[in-house]
Enzyme design. Structure first.
Site, mmCIF file in Angstrom:
data_model
loop_
_atom_site.group_PDB
_atom_site.id
_atom_site.type_symbol
_atom_site.label_atom_id
_atom_site.label_comp_id
_atom_site.label_asym_id
_atom_site.label_seq_id
_atom_site.Cartn_x
_atom_site.Cartn_y
_atom_site.Cartn_z
ATOM 1 N N TYR A 1 111.689 121.675 25.868
ATOM 2 C CA TYR A 1 110.333 122.165 25.601
ATOM 3 C C TYR A 1 109.799 122.921 26.811
ATOM 4 C CZ TYR A 1 108.399 118.406 28.526
ATOM 5 O OH TYR A 1 108.076 117.586 29.582
ATOM 6 N N CYS A 2 108.807 123.760 26.562
ATOM 7 C CA CYS A 2 108.054 124.426 27.621
ATOM 8 C C CYS A 2 106.572 124.273 27.301
ATOM 9 C CB CYS A 2 108.494 125.875 27.805
ATOM 10 S SG CYS A 2 108.313 126.936 26.342
ATOM 11 N N TRP A 3 105.737 125.219 27.709
ATOM 12 C CA TRP A 3 104.295 125.061 27.508
ATOM 13 C C TRP A 3 103.916 125.135 26.030
ATOM 14 C CZ3 TRP A 3 99.901 123.151 28.297
ATOM 15 C CH2 TRP A 3 98.708 123.761 27.886
ATOM 16 N N TYR B 1 104.754 121.541 25.111
ATOM 17 C CA TYR B 1 103.915 120.500 25.697
ATOM 18 C C TYR B 1 102.507 120.528 25.117
ATOM 19 C CZ TYR B 1 100.871 118.026 28.869
ATOM 20 O OH TYR B 1 99.914 117.170 29.367
#
Length: 356
Positions: free
Chosen positions: A96-98, A125
């Site tokens: 995952y990232c932002w 996130y």
């Protein structure tokens, strides 16, 4: 191999399905908060992220993407070399990232192309954070909370620790907040987590509790140091919990405080600075008197005076104002903070639960 995706709700329902959770955000983003158990494989470090963002704003999206892609490819290559040697073919990471966009998508694509069962978190996130906030509003309602109350130095934290060691359920908010909860509560060399990190830690702890069994929690203010206790949890503690008040003799309380705050003996001036915010509440003369005791090394007298003039009156007013079930509280006597006394208190609490 096709790239799988999963939403935050499905992830939370069964996080154990993944062999690893990989956070592709920058180290600063990761440090602020992260999914439980996540490791940080940044596709861009903090400075690289700043450079790409600046280029996006000042030049163009195309130039930013060209720079970002080159930087990310080099950094991802390093992660692949450093972390994949022992991973079997069936290894299944969640990435995952932002917002579940290019950073996690690029890293997950590389892992999938190698042959691993990589899954990307939809919404990243940001979606996880929304889920945490939502569930912090609902999870406390199912808990049978037992609030452990008592004046400063009466052994509340020690009793929680003893309860946990004896197999009872405990929600230790001060441990999660890295703070003892008062103006003197900062732990030496241990900064508090961010508010987002604290929320996630509380969320994790709440999800691990069995609603069919009592959950012991200390009577807290709305804030623990700089951190806010989740509102729904605080409301549940104050309006619907069973309250158990600890009563410890005055001299034993002073002795316990001398143990717990012994480190201040080596930093009297630091202690005095921590008292400065109390001037607005207690006045210059009273606070200066406490500081004089600290500088003179008269710690037992100081703690006794602080209890009588500040902590005890403040605590009693707060309990009367905030805890609706205070009148029905059960009192348990603790002769001191010794293990034997704490075990007796645990026995008494267990008898109360059995009779309920």
């Amino acid at each position: 191999m096709s790239l799988e995706t999963i939403d935050a709700t499905a992830y939370a329902a069964d996080p154990e399905r993944f062999d690893a959770v990989i956070d592709a955000r920058s180290p600063a983003e990761y440090a602020e908060d992260r999914l439980p158990g996540a490791v940080n494989w940044p596709t861009l470090d903090d400075e690289e992220r700043r450079r790409v963002g600046t280029l996006y704003v000042q030049t163009s999206a195309l130039e930013a993407r060209k720079l970002g892609a080159a930087l990310a490819a080099r950094r991802i290559a390093g992660h692949l070399e450093a972390h994949l040697a022992d991973k079997p073919r069936g290894w299944r990471p969640l990435v995952y990232c932002w917002r579940g966009g290019q950073r996690s998508g690029t890293l997950a694509w590389f892992l999938s192309e190698i042959g691993f069962r990589a899954t990307r978190l939809q919404g990243g996130y940001k979606a996880f954070r929304a889920l945490v906030r939502q569930q912090l509003e609902t999870l406390p309602a199912a808990l049978a909370l037992v609030v452990v109350a008592g004046r400063t130095g009466s052994g509340k934290t020690r009793l929680l620790q003893r309860l946990a060691a004896r197999g009872e359920q405990v929600l230790d908010l001060e441990a999660l907040a890295c703070h003892r909860g008062s103006v003197l509560g900062a732990l030496p060399g241990t900064p508090q987590p961010s508010q987002k990190r604290f929320d996630t830690l509380v969320w994790e702890a709440l999800r691990a509790l069995d609603p069919a069994r009592p959950v012991h929690v200390e009577s807290e203010s709305a804030r623990i140091g700089t951190l806010r206790v989740p509102e729904a949890l605080l409301a549940r503690m104050r309006a619907h919990a069973r309250i158990v008040r600890l009563a410890m003799p005055h001299d034993a309380r002073v002795a316990l405080l001398l143990q717990d705050y012994a480190f201040f003996a080596h930093d009297a001036e630091g202690f005095c600075r921590m008292l400065d915010p109390l001037v607005a509440l207690q006045g210059h003369a009273r606070v200066q008197g406490w500081q004089a005791l600290a500088r003179a090394g008269r710690w037992a007298e100081l703690f006794a005076t602080l209890m009588a003039e500040h902590y005890d009156p403040l605590y009693e007013r707060s309990m009367q104002r905030n805890f609706a079930t205070l009148a029905d509280a059960t009192t348990i006597a603790l002769r001191d903070g010794s293990d034997a006394a704490l075990d007796e208190a645990v026995d008494a609490l267990q008898r109360l639960h059995a009779a309920a």
